[in-house]
Scaffold this active site. Structure first.
Site, short mmCIF file in Angstrom:
data_model
loop_
_atom_site.label_atom_id
_atom_site.label_comp_id
_atom_site.label_asym_id
_atom_site.label_seq_id
_atom_site.Cartn_x
_atom_site.Cartn_y
_atom_site.Cartn_z
N ARG A 44 40.04 13.20 82.35
CA ARG A 44 38.63 13.61 82.46
C ARG A 44 38.41 15.00 81.85
O ARG A 44 37.83 15.13 80.77
CB ARG A 44 38.19 13.56 83.92
CG ARG A 44 36.70 13.69 84.16
CD ARG A 44 36.16 15.09 84.09
NE ARG A 44 36.71 16.00 85.08
CZ ARG A 44 36.49 17.30 85.09
NH1 ARG A 44 35.73 17.86 84.16
NH2 ARG A 44 37.06 18.08 86.00
N ASP A 45 38.92 16.02 82.49
CA ASP A 45 38.66 17.39 82.03
C ASP A 45 39.33 17.62 80.68
O ASP A 45 38.80 18.34 79.81
CB ASP A 45 39.19 18.39 83.07
CG ASP A 45 38.57 19.77 82.95
OD1 ASP A 45 38.11 20.12 81.85
OD2 ASP A 45 38.55 20.51 83.95
N HIS A 60 41.45 25.18 90.69
CA HIS A 60 41.24 24.50 89.39
C HIS A 60 41.20 25.60 88.32
O HIS A 60 40.16 26.19 88.06
CB HIS A 60 39.93 23.73 89.47
CG HIS A 60 39.55 22.98 88.24
ND1 HIS A 60 39.74 21.61 88.10
CD2 HIS A 60 39.00 23.38 87.07
CE1 HIS A 60 39.31 21.22 86.91
NE2 HIS A 60 38.84 22.28 86.27
N HIS A 117 41.69 27.12 84.59
CA HIS A 117 41.83 26.94 83.13
C HIS A 117 42.70 28.07 82.60
O HIS A 117 42.77 29.16 83.20
CB HIS A 117 40.44 26.89 82.47
CG HIS A 117 39.77 25.56 82.68
ND1 HIS A 117 39.77 24.57 81.72
CD2 HIS A 117 39.14 25.04 83.75
CE1 HIS A 117 39.15 23.50 82.20
NE2 HIS A 117 38.74 23.76 83.43
N CYS A 157 35.36 22.83 79.24
CA CYS A 157 34.02 22.31 79.46
C CYS A 157 33.20 22.58 78.20
O CYS A 157 33.04 23.73 77.80
CB CYS A 157 33.40 23.01 80.68
SG CYS A 157 31.67 22.58 80.93
N ASN A 188 43.16 23.27 80.67
CA ASN A 188 43.53 23.44 82.07
C ASN A 188 44.97 23.91 82.16
O ASN A 188 45.75 23.79 81.21
CB ASN A 188 43.47 22.08 82.79
CG ASN A 188 42.07 21.61 83.05
OD1 ASN A 188 41.49 21.92 84.08
ND2 ASN A 188 41.50 20.87 82.12
P1 HMG Z 1 19.27 14.96 82.11
O1 HMG Z 1 18.96 14.75 80.68
O2 HMG Z 1 18.63 16.11 82.82
O3 HMG Z 1 19.01 13.61 82.95
O4 HMG Z 1 20.85 15.09 82.25
P2 HMG Z 1 17.68 13.00 83.52
O5 HMG Z 1 17.91 12.75 84.98
O6 HMG Z 1 16.48 13.82 83.11
O7 HMG Z 1 17.59 11.60 82.75
C1 HMG Z 1 17.42 11.52 81.34
C2 HMG Z 1 17.93 10.18 80.83
O8 HMG Z 1 19.35 10.13 81.02
C3 HMG Z 1 17.38 8.97 81.56
O9 HMG Z 1 17.35 7.90 80.63
C4 HMG Z 1 18.43 8.66 82.60
O10 HMG Z 1 18.45 7.32 83.01
C5 HMG Z 1 19.69 9.00 81.83
P3 HMG Z 1 15.95 7.39 80.00
O11 HMG Z 1 15.13 7.01 81.19
O12 HMG Z 1 15.40 8.61 79.28
O13 HMG Z 1 16.38 6.29 79.11
N1 HMG Z 1 20.78 9.41 82.71
C6 HMG Z 1 22.03 8.88 82.71
N2 HMG Z 1 22.61 7.92 81.97
C7 HMG Z 1 23.90 7.62 82.26
N3 HMG Z 1 24.62 8.22 83.23
C8 HMG Z 1 24.07 9.17 83.98
C9 HMG Z 1 22.72 9.55 83.72
N4 HMG Z 1 21.90 10.46 84.28
C10 HMG Z 1 20.73 10.36 83.66
N5 HMG Z 1 24.80 9.76 84.95
C11 HMG Z 1 22.92 14.97 83.44
C12 HMG Z 1 21.45 15.36 83.50
C13 HMG Z 1 23.59 15.49 84.73
C14 HMG Z 1 23.04 13.46 83.37
C15 HMG Z 1 23.55 15.60 82.18
O14 HMG Z 1 23.27 16.96 82.17
C16 HMG Z 1 25.05 15.41 82.12
O15 HMG Z 1 25.53 14.31 81.95
N6 HMG Z 1 25.84 16.51 82.25
C17 HMG Z 1 27.27 16.43 82.33
C18 HMG Z 1 27.93 17.58 81.65
C19 HMG Z 1 29.42 17.49 81.89
O16 HMG Z 1 29.99 16.43 82.05
N7 HMG Z 1 30.12 18.67 81.89
C20 HMG Z 1 31.52 18.73 82.09
C21 HMG Z 1 31.95 18.37 83.48
S1 HMG Z 1 31.87 19.75 84.62
C22 HMG Z 1 33.35 20.62 84.32
O17 HMG Z 1 34.04 20.35 83.38
C23 HMG Z 1 33.78 21.68 85.29
C24 HMG Z 1 34.97 21.25 86.18
O18 HMG Z 1 36.07 20.84 85.42
C25 HMG Z 1 35.36 22.42 87.09
C26 HMG Z 1 35.59 23.72 86.33
O19 HMG Z 1 36.39 23.75 85.37
O20 HMG Z 1 34.91 24.69 86.70
C27 HMG Z 1 34.55 20.07 87.09
MG MG Z 2 37.52 22.16 84.51
#
Ligand code: HMG
Ligand code: MG
Length: 309
Positions: free
Chosen positions: A16-17, A208, A210, A241, A250
């Site tokens: 994933r990450d 966690h 990095h 990220c 990581n």
């Molecule tokens: P958004 O554009 O604000 O979503 O994204 P929305 O709620 O306004 O919806 C817009 C459209 O997206 C709609 O479709 C929804 O149905 C669709 P439409 O009606 O326009 O056709 N939609 C989705 N489709 C599929 N799956 C979904 C989904 N949600 C809405 N889940 C959202 C908001 C959260 C979805 C977006 O910002 C996003 O996906 N962000 C993820 C970013 C990410 O993955 N970042 C990395 C992970 S975090 C990380 O790495 C940190 C960590 O490792 C810890 C650390 O290191 O600190 C965990």
């Molecule tokens: Mg991370």
């Protein structure tokens, strides 16, 4: 450190990450093979994908397909990130055992990463956690930018404490504290974890880290000293990220396993087998992965990293 260290738990987050930060898309069958081999190497807790929007993280667009294809093995638990109700609806159709919700301790990173302010994120996560628990799923919480934000710099610890409180109130069983951009130094980790461990039981916190600046492993060591025994790491040291500029890999699982075994802590992980998994991914991605232990094992096998490109 005492015998309690035998309870150290490694959460392998590479699929994933690790992969979320790679622009070259790996096929679902390669990811499945990697998962199978990670399990073969002895890892039992694997975060395998995210049910986020495929446009935001194209590498993980195959979340459902991958989750459905994973081998069912006793004692092995697959986990996935779930950002909102739409993601939960997708996740619930798969056999993933456990979910993780996530948000940042800094407003700007939260907006860049999930398109919402911190306060407006809580009801979204409450719904995800509530419905997951009703469905019998355990949920972990992640707090990002605990040790610094790429946009805002220093992040006050009281913001972290307040977010952890909200997550525990929702019903998450554990909060993983993210050094998202790898800025933490050991003394800072010690100080922050000491305070956090006065607010929450240490056994409900995870680290966690990095490794952007080469401090992940020493920060993991400091976490263990503070009684935080669950550590996240990624095979080969992959990771980052895409919405946190400058965030790189990581802590490498190989490096963590090497350190823990050297401390007399049995991890159950077969290090040579794990290195073979990372070697496979190196070949698939066409680049050397950052784990020091991996590179030394491969060099000793007579395979120079450059030859793998
Ligand atoms: P958004 O554009 O604000 O979503 O994204 P929305 O709620 O306004 O919806 C817009 C459209 O997206 C709609 O479709 C929804 O149905 C669709 P439409 O009606 O326009 O056709 N939609 C989705 N489709 C599929 N799956 C979904 C989904 N949600 C809405 N889940 C959202 C908001 C959260 C979805 C977006 O910002 C996003 O996906 N962000 C993820 C970013 C990410 O993955 N970042 C990395 C992970 S975090 C990380 O790495 C940190 C960590 O490792 C810890 C650390 O290191 O600190 C965990
Ligand atoms: Mg991370």
């Amino acid at each position: 450190m005492g015998g309690f260290l035998q309870r150290v738990k490694i959460v392998e987050v590479g699929l994933r990450d690790g992969l979320q930060n790679e622009s070259q898309i790996l096929s679902t069958s390669v990811k499945r093979e990697v998962a199978e081999k990670l399990v073969g190497a002895g890892l039992t807790e694997l975060e395998v994908t995210s049910f986020v929007h495929p446009r935001w993280i194209p590498q993980l667009a195959d979340a459902q397909e991958l989750a459905e294809s994973l081998p069912v093995i006793d004692g092995v638990r697959y986990r996935a990130l779930v950002p909102n109700a739409k993601g939960l609806n997708r996740a619930l159709q798969t056999p993933v055992h456990e979910y993780a919700v996530f948000l940042s301790a800094s407003e700007t990173h939260n907006r860049k990463n999930i398109n919402k302010g911190i306060e407006e994120t809580f009801p979204v996560l409450e719904e995800v956690v509530g419905r997951s628990l009703e469905d019998g799923k355990r949920v972990r919480g992640y707090v990002s930018t605990v040790f610094g934000c790429p946009y805002e710099g220093e992040v006050p610890l009281k913001q972290v404490v307040a977010i952890c409180e909200r997550l525990f109130e929702m019903g998450v069983y554990e909060v993983s504290l993210g050094d998202t951009i790898g800025v933490a130094t050991p003394d800072q980790v010690k100080e922050k974890l000491k305070t956090l461990a006065t607010c929450f039981p240490a056994e409900r916190l995870a680290g966690h880290f990095h490794d952007t600046r080469g401090t992940a492993l020493v920060n993991a060591y400091v976490s263990l000293e503070q009684g935080i025994l669950t550590l996240d790491s990624a095979f080969g040291g992959l990771g980052g990220c895409p919405y946190a500029p400058g965030a790189s890999g990581n802590m490498a699982t190989e490096d963590l396993v090497y350190m823990l075994e050297g401390m007399g802590i049995s991890t159950g992980v077969d290090l040579p087998a794990l290195c073979q998994v990372s070697r496979l991914v190196q070949r698939e991605l066409g680049k050397q992965l950052p784990s020091r232990v991996l590179q030394s094992v491969l060099a000793m096998e007579g395979e120079k990293g450059g030859n793998l490109l």
